[in-house]
Design an enzyme around this catalytic site. Structure first.
Site, mmCIF file in Angstrom:
data_model
loop_
_atom_site.group_PDB
_atom_site.id
_atom_site.type_symbol
_atom_site.label_atom_id
_atom_site.label_comp_id
_atom_site.label_asym_id
_atom_site.label_seq_id
_atom_site.Cartn_x
_atom_site.Cartn_y
_atom_site.Cartn_z
ATOM 1 N N HIS A 139 0.610 -1.248 0.148
ATOM 2 C CA HIS A 139 -0.004 0.035 0.149
ATOM 3 C C HIS A 139 0.836 1.200 0.214
ATOM 4 O O HIS A 139 0.581 2.256 -1.000
ATOM 5 C CB HIS A 139 -1.021 -0.055 1.179
ATOM 6 C CG HIS A 139 -1.606 1.124 1.614
ATOM 7 N ND1 HIS A 139 -3.050 1.601 1.045
ATOM 8 C CD2 HIS A 139 -1.146 2.392 2.140
ATOM 9 C CE1 HIS A 139 -3.258 2.777 1.404
ATOM 10 N NE2 HIS A 139 -2.155 3.286 2.066
ATOM 11 N N GLU A 140 1.812 1.263 1.031
ATOM 12 C CA GLU A 140 2.788 2.707 1.045
ATOM 13 C C GLU A 140 3.648 2.578 -0.388
ATOM 14 O O GLU A 140 3.644 3.809 -0.835
ATOM 15 C CB GLU A 140 3.626 2.388 2.297
ATOM 16 C CG GLU A 140 3.130 2.245 3.698
ATOM 17 C CD GLU A 140 2.213 3.543 3.593
ATOM 18 O OE1 GLU A 140 2.814 4.845 3.304
ATOM 19 O OE2 GLU A 140 1.129 3.605 4.417
ATOM 20 N N GLU A 162 -5.556 6.877 -1.021
ATOM 21 C CA GLU A 162 -5.538 5.810 -0.043
ATOM 22 C C GLU A 162 -6.323 4.581 -0.864
ATOM 23 O O GLU A 162 -5.785 3.316 -0.631
ATOM 24 C CB GLU A 162 -6.108 6.083 1.177
ATOM 25 C CG GLU A 162 -5.553 6.876 2.118
ATOM 26 C CD GLU A 162 -4.013 6.515 2.358
ATOM 27 O OE1 GLU A 162 -3.957 5.509 2.737
ATOM 28 O OE2 GLU A 162 -3.184 7.423 2.402
#
Length: 418
Positions: free
Chosen positions: A326-327, A358
């Site tokens: 995700h990051e 996000e």
């Protein structure tokens, strides 16, 4: 009445009208924030049962703990915010700023710097103002750490560690703030009609420099950073980074458990020099909170607490990789640079955009085949940090840079089904 007020307003000198406008705007912002917080506190008070959507993934005990934690934090935020607003209002009404400026001038004068040394006087003013802010904010910080965070099992600090850390933070802040401010004031002084452009460019450059050096030179002054040991997790991180052309140079584990059991992960660096930082509280196999430590093992028994959790904290390797996926999605999709640019415009726009980012980063992790692991990692991190999964929609839209847990899980659930 409106006509009378209008007449009174028109009769005020320009400087008085500016003063009143600033004061009214400050209170308007505060009241808006208080209104949103009140709506969210109502959600905390009235939502006492686990929503059916979370019935299979969150037990009632964890839900109640997170509800009470967030309610305590919201109540604390209300009172600390009210105090801050009242303090700022009294400072303005009682002439606190001119008084502090005169005191700064007197101190500078005793040191041999006359009125012509405006920058020196400004730096003294800034030093005294930040010292005042640190002293008046100390009781609130103590209460937050040793009452609220302690009550809910997050605080890992002793009073000695807390005060040593606070003093160190103040000194480091001044070592950065004062030189940067002096240069900024000098730029404004010599900048002419376009001083604001030069000042903006200077602050942008300083921001980028601080982002670059923070983890290497500033953060290690407060926390211990160690390279992630060779092993399965490090090898998997390096493979993931290579697969998406992320120029990873180092992976660190930071000893965040010394001060708090909250978990986090981030990456930093520019161009071909990227590093990843993992909090030890994120890693199930590395968290000190999952291990029994003999008294005085690290020579820090008097500074930090050793609280072994009854349940293991942190994520398994597969879940850590999903969080990192995700990051890294933020990097691959250019979110970091976009955030820096947008932040020079409006914070609300940044919040809206950040929420969209996000979801995109979650989708990127899904494309890496990490949907299942990210799904479980989000649940586990929410549980470890006692995040409350239910939010008032206006409060959430205004404040949350990350979408609520339910929305992210729903998106991942659809991705899993696809």
């Amino acid at each position: 009445m409106a006509v009378l007020l209008g007449a009174l307003w028109a009769g005020l000198p320009v400087e008085k009208r500016i003063f009143c406008s600033v004061l009214l705007f400050s209170w308007a912002v505060y009241l808006w924030e208080a209104f949103l917080a009140r709506r969210q506190r109502k959600v905390y008070r009235t939502t006492t049962h686990v929503p059916w959507e979370l019935g299979q993934i969150m037990d009632s005990e964890t839900f109640e703990k997170s509800r009470l934690y967030q309610l305590d934090k919201s109540t604390f935020s209300f009172w600390s915010g009210l105090y801050s607003e009242l303090e700022g209002t009294l400072i303005l009404l009682c002439g606190g700023i001119p008084f502090l400026w005169n005191v700064s001038g007197q101190i500078s004068g005793h040191a041999g710097f006359g009125p012509e040394y405006e920058i020196i006087q400004s730096l003294m003013f800034l030093l005294l103002a930040t010292l005042f802010s640190a002293v008046t904010g100390l009781p609130w910080s103590l209460y937050n750490t040793f009452v609220i965070e302690e009550k809910h099992g997050f605080n890992q600090q002793t009073l000695g560690f807390f005060f040593k850390d606070a003093i160190k933070k103040f000194i480091v802040t001044q070592c950065i703030l004062l030189p940067v401010t002096s240069l900024l004031l000098y730029i404004i002084k010599i900048g002419g009609d376009y001083f604001f452009i030069y000042a903006w460019l200077f602050t942008l450059v300083v921001s980028l420099v601080l982002v670059t050096i923070y983890a290497d030179y500033i953060a290690p002054l407060f926390d211990k950073f160690i390279p992630l040991p060779e092993g399965e997790l490090k090898q998997a991180i390096e493979i993931m980074a290579k697969n998406i052309d992320f120029p990873l140079t180092k992976v660190y584990v930071v000893e965040g458990s010394k001060r708090s059991s909250h978990s986090n992960a981030y990456f930093y660096g520019f161009f071909k020099n990227k590093r990843i930082v993992l909090f030890d509280t994120l890693l199930e196999d590395y968290s000190a909170l999952n291990k029994e430590q003999p008294d005085g093992e690290n020579g820090e028994e008097d500074e930090t607490k050793s609280k072994v959790q009854s349940k293991k904290q942190g994520c398994k390797n597969e879940e850590v990789l999903a969080v990192l996926g995700h990051e890294l999605g933020h990097w691959k999709l250019g979110h970091t640079i976009k955030n820096i640019v947008i932040s020079q415009v409006l914070s609300f726009c940044l919040t809206v955009l950040s929420r969209r980012f996000e979801f995109q980063a979650d989708a990127f992790a899904k494309e890496l085949g990490k949907a299942n692991d990210l799904y479980s990692a989000l649940i586990k991190l929410n549980k470890d940090n006692l995040g409350f999964p239910v939010s008032d929609w206006i409060f959430s839209m205004w404040h949350y840079s990350h979408p609520p847990l339910l929305e992210r899980l729903q998106a991942l659930k659809e991705a899993k089904q696809d």
